[in-house]
Motif scaffolding. Structure first.
Motif, PDB file in Angstrom:
ATOM      1  N   GLN A 116       0.823  -1.207   0.000  1.00  0.00           N
ATOM      2  CA  GLN A 116       0.000   0.000   0.000  1.00  0.00           C
ATOM      3  C   GLN A 116       0.864   1.266   0.000  1.00  0.00           C
ATOM      4  O   GLN A 116       0.484   2.286  -0.574  1.00  0.00           O
ATOM      5  CB  GLN A 116      -0.903  -0.034   1.234  1.00  0.00           C
ATOM      6  CG  GLN A 116      -1.863   1.101   1.352  1.00  0.00           C
ATOM      7  CD  GLN A 116      -2.698   0.985   2.627  1.00  0.00           C
ATOM      8  OE1 GLN A 116      -2.462   0.140   3.482  1.00  0.00           O
ATOM      9  NE2 GLN A 116      -3.669   1.843   2.755  1.00  0.00           N
ATOM     10  N   LEU A 117       2.020   1.203   0.614  1.00  0.00           N
ATOM     11  CA  LEU A 117       2.892   2.370   0.739  1.00  0.00           C
ATOM     12  C   LEU A 117       3.545   2.780  -0.573  1.00  0.00           C
ATOM     13  O   LEU A 117       3.885   3.947  -0.756  1.00  0.00           O
ATOM     14  CB  LEU A 117       3.993   2.089   1.772  1.00  0.00           C
ATOM     15  CG  LEU A 117       3.533   1.861   3.203  1.00  0.00           C
ATOM     16  CD1 LEU A 117       4.689   1.357   4.054  1.00  0.00           C
ATOM     17  CD2 LEU A 117       2.951   3.126   3.783  1.00  0.00           C
ATOM     18  N   ASP A 118       3.721   1.841  -1.479  1.00  0.00           N
ATOM     19  CA  ASP A 118       4.468   2.119  -2.711  1.00  0.00           C
ATOM     20  C   ASP A 118       3.934   3.318  -3.489  1.00  0.00           C
ATOM     21  O   ASP A 118       4.702   4.132  -3.979  1.00  0.00           O
ATOM     22  CB  ASP A 118       4.504   0.881  -3.610  1.00  0.00           C
ATOM     23  CG  ASP A 118       5.443  -0.185  -3.084  1.00  0.00           C
ATOM     24  OD1 ASP A 118       6.351   0.150  -2.298  1.00  0.00           O
ATOM     25  OD2 ASP A 118       5.266  -1.358  -3.458  1.00  0.00           O
ATOM     26  N   GLY A 119       2.640   3.445  -3.610  1.00  0.00           N
ATOM     27  CA  GLY A 119       2.056   4.564  -4.351  1.00  0.00           C
ATOM     28  C   GLY A 119       2.375   5.913  -3.726  1.00  0.00           C
ATOM     29  O   GLY A 119       2.581   6.899  -4.433  1.00  0.00           O
ATOM     30  N   TYR A 120       2.446   5.954  -2.411  1.00  0.00           N
ATOM     31  CA  TYR A 120       2.739   7.206  -1.713  1.00  0.00           C
ATOM     32  C   TYR A 120       4.219   7.560  -1.760  1.00  0.00           C
ATOM     33  O   TYR A 120       4.592   8.706  -1.572  1.00  0.00           O
ATOM     34  CB  TYR A 120       2.279   7.123  -0.254  1.00  0.00           C
ATOM     35  CG  TYR A 120       0.786   7.157  -0.116  1.00  0.00           C
ATOM     36  CD1 TYR A 120       0.095   8.365  -0.061  1.00  0.00           C
ATOM     37  CD2 TYR A 120       0.050   5.985  -0.068  1.00  0.00           C
ATOM     38  CE1 TYR A 120      -1.277   8.405   0.039  1.00  0.00           C
ATOM     39  CE2 TYR A 120      -1.336   6.006   0.038  1.00  0.00           C
ATOM     40  CZ  TYR A 120      -1.988   7.217   0.088  1.00  0.00           C
ATOM     41  OH  TYR A 120      -3.350   7.255   0.186  1.00  0.00           O
ATOM     42  N   LEU A 121       5.059   6.583  -2.028  1.00  0.00           N
ATOM     43  CA  LEU A 121       6.504   6.806  -1.993  1.00  0.00           C
ATOM     44  C   LEU A 121       7.108   7.165  -3.341  1.00  0.00           C
ATOM     45  O   LEU A 121       8.254   7.600  -3.394  1.00  0.00           O
ATOM     46  CB  LEU A 121       7.199   5.551  -1.448  1.00  0.00           C
ATOM     47  CG  LEU A 121       6.823   5.138  -0.035  1.00  0.00           C
ATOM     48  CD1 LEU A 121       7.508   3.829   0.317  1.00  0.00           C
ATOM     49  CD2 LEU A 121       7.183   6.223   0.959  1.00  0.00           C
ATOM     50  N   GLU A 122       6.360   6.994  -4.410  1.00  0.00           N
ATOM     51  CA  GLU A 122       6.939   7.163  -5.747  1.00  0.00           C
ATOM     52  C   GLU A 122       7.551   8.543  -5.968  1.00  0.00           C
ATOM     53  O   GLU A 122       8.679   8.654  -6.457  1.00  0.00           O
ATOM     54  CB  GLU A 122       5.886   6.861  -6.828  1.00  0.00           C
ATOM     55  CG  GLU A 122       6.488   6.694  -8.194  1.00  0.00           C
ATOM     56  CD  GLU A 122       7.576   5.615  -8.242  1.00  0.00           C
ATOM     57  OE1 GLU A 122       8.590   5.868  -8.928  1.00  0.00           O
ATOM     58  OE2 GLU A 122       7.439   4.563  -7.604  1.00  0.00           O
ATOM     59  N   ASP A 123       6.855   9.612  -5.608  1.00  0.00           N
ATOM     60  CA  ASP A 123       7.403  10.957  -5.788  1.00  0.00           C
ATOM     61  C   ASP A 123       8.650  11.170  -4.931  1.00  0.00           C
ATOM     62  O   ASP A 123       9.603  11.818  -5.358  1.00  0.00           O
ATOM     63  CB  ASP A 123       6.361  12.027  -5.450  1.00  0.00           C
ATOM     64  CG  ASP A 123       5.277  12.130  -6.516  1.00  0.00           C
ATOM     65  OD1 ASP A 123       5.516  11.670  -7.654  1.00  0.00           O
ATOM     66  OD2 ASP A 123       4.200  12.657  -6.207  1.00  0.00           O
ATOM     67  N   MET A 124       8.640  10.620  -3.724  1.00  0.00           N
ATOM     68  CA  MET A 124       9.822  10.738  -2.858  1.00  0.00           C
ATOM     69  C   MET A 124      10.999   9.988  -3.449  1.00  0.00           C
ATOM     70  O   MET A 124      12.128  10.467  -3.399  1.00  0.00           O
ATOM     71  CB  MET A 124       9.522  10.192  -1.457  1.00  0.00           C
ATOM     72  CG  MET A 124       8.693  11.097  -0.616  1.00  0.00           C
ATOM     73  SD  MET A 124       8.627  10.414   1.042  1.00  0.00           S
ATOM     74  CE  MET A 124       7.018  10.970   1.522  1.00  0.00           C
ATOM     75  N   ARG A 125      10.747   8.806  -4.007  1.00  0.00           N
ATOM     76  CA  ARG A 125      11.829   8.032  -4.643  1.00  0.00           C
ATOM     77  C   ARG A 125      12.471   8.826  -5.773  1.00  0.00           C
ATOM     78  O   ARG A 125      13.691   8.878  -5.886  1.00  0.00           O
ATOM     79  CB  ARG A 125      11.274   6.731  -5.221  1.00  0.00           C
ATOM     80  CG  ARG A 125      11.151   5.625  -4.256  1.00  0.00           C
ATOM     81  CD  ARG A 125      10.857   4.322  -5.018  1.00  0.00           C
ATOM     82  NE  ARG A 125      10.530   3.294  -4.095  1.00  0.00           N
ATOM     83  CZ  ARG A 125       9.370   2.676  -4.034  1.00  0.00           C
ATOM     84  NH1 ARG A 125       8.391   2.975  -4.868  1.00  0.00           N
ATOM     85  NH2 ARG A 125       9.148   1.730  -3.149  1.00  0.00           N
ATOM     86  N   LEU A 126      11.631   9.448  -6.590  1.00  0.00           N
ATOM     87  CA  LEU A 126      12.153  10.238  -7.698  1.00  0.00           C
ATOM     88  C   LEU A 126      12.984  11.418  -7.194  1.00  0.00           C
ATOM     89  O   LEU A 126      14.051  11.707  -7.732  1.00  0.00           O
ATOM     90  CB  LEU A 126      11.005  10.731  -8.585  1.00  0.00           C
ATOM     91  CG  LEU A 126      10.267   9.668  -9.387  1.00  0.00           C
ATOM     92  CD1 LEU A 126       9.045  10.261 -10.064  1.00  0.00           C
ATOM     93  CD2 LEU A 126      11.184   9.006 -10.393  1.00  0.00           C
ATOM     94  N   ALA A 127      12.488  12.093  -6.158  1.00  0.00           N
ATOM     95  CA  ALA A 127      13.206  13.247  -5.625  1.00  0.00           C
ATOM     96  C   ALA A 127      14.557  12.835  -5.040  1.00  0.00           C
ATOM     97  O   ALA A 127      15.562  13.528  -5.254  1.00  0.00           O
ATOM     98  CB  ALA A 127      12.364  13.944  -4.546  1.00  0.00           C
TER      99      ALA A 127
END
Length: 131
Positions: A116-127
């Protein structure tokens, strides 16, 4: 008017604050890069700041790397149990998620959040990847 990234970060922050309220005994959720530099933190008023040091986070990274050498594949999670609290750390490279809770906090519920967390983390991963 809020910029899209500001709105997104408010949504992410609200999501993680909601998790703190939903999971009984959960004190802190911290997201860092693999070296321990903080990206985001939500917490309740508990004094468990030892887990927030970069040396504690980098120890997780080292332990995960070593566990991967056992031939069982990449390590995804490490759970550490102490007398008064527990620490669940998830390897979401380039991010590390650290959950700190009481000794009675529902570990299975935290682990069930992983997908469930993966969708919320995508922008942070990119940054984090771009910096």
């Amino acid at each position: 008017m809020d910029t899209p990234s500001l709105v997104m970060s408010k949504d992410i922050n609200n999501y993680f604050e909601g998790l703190l309220k939903k999971i009984n005994g959960l004190y802190i959720i911290q997201i860092t890069d693999r070296d321990g530099a903080p990206v985001m933190r939500v917490s309740q008023d508990k004094n468990v700041d030892f887990t927030l040091t970069s040396s504690f986070i980098s120890t997780f990274t080292t332990a995960s790397d070593q566990a991967g050498k056992l031939g069982l594949g990449r390590n995804k999670t490490i759970i550490s149990m102490y007398s008064n609290y527990q620490v669940v750390q998830m390897n979401k490279l380039p991010l590390i998620l650290t959950f700190v809770g009481s000794e009675n906090c529902n570990t299975g519920l935290i682990l069930a959040l992983e997908q469930q967390l993966d969708g919320y983390l995508e922008d942070m991963r990119l940054a984090v990847s771009e910096s």
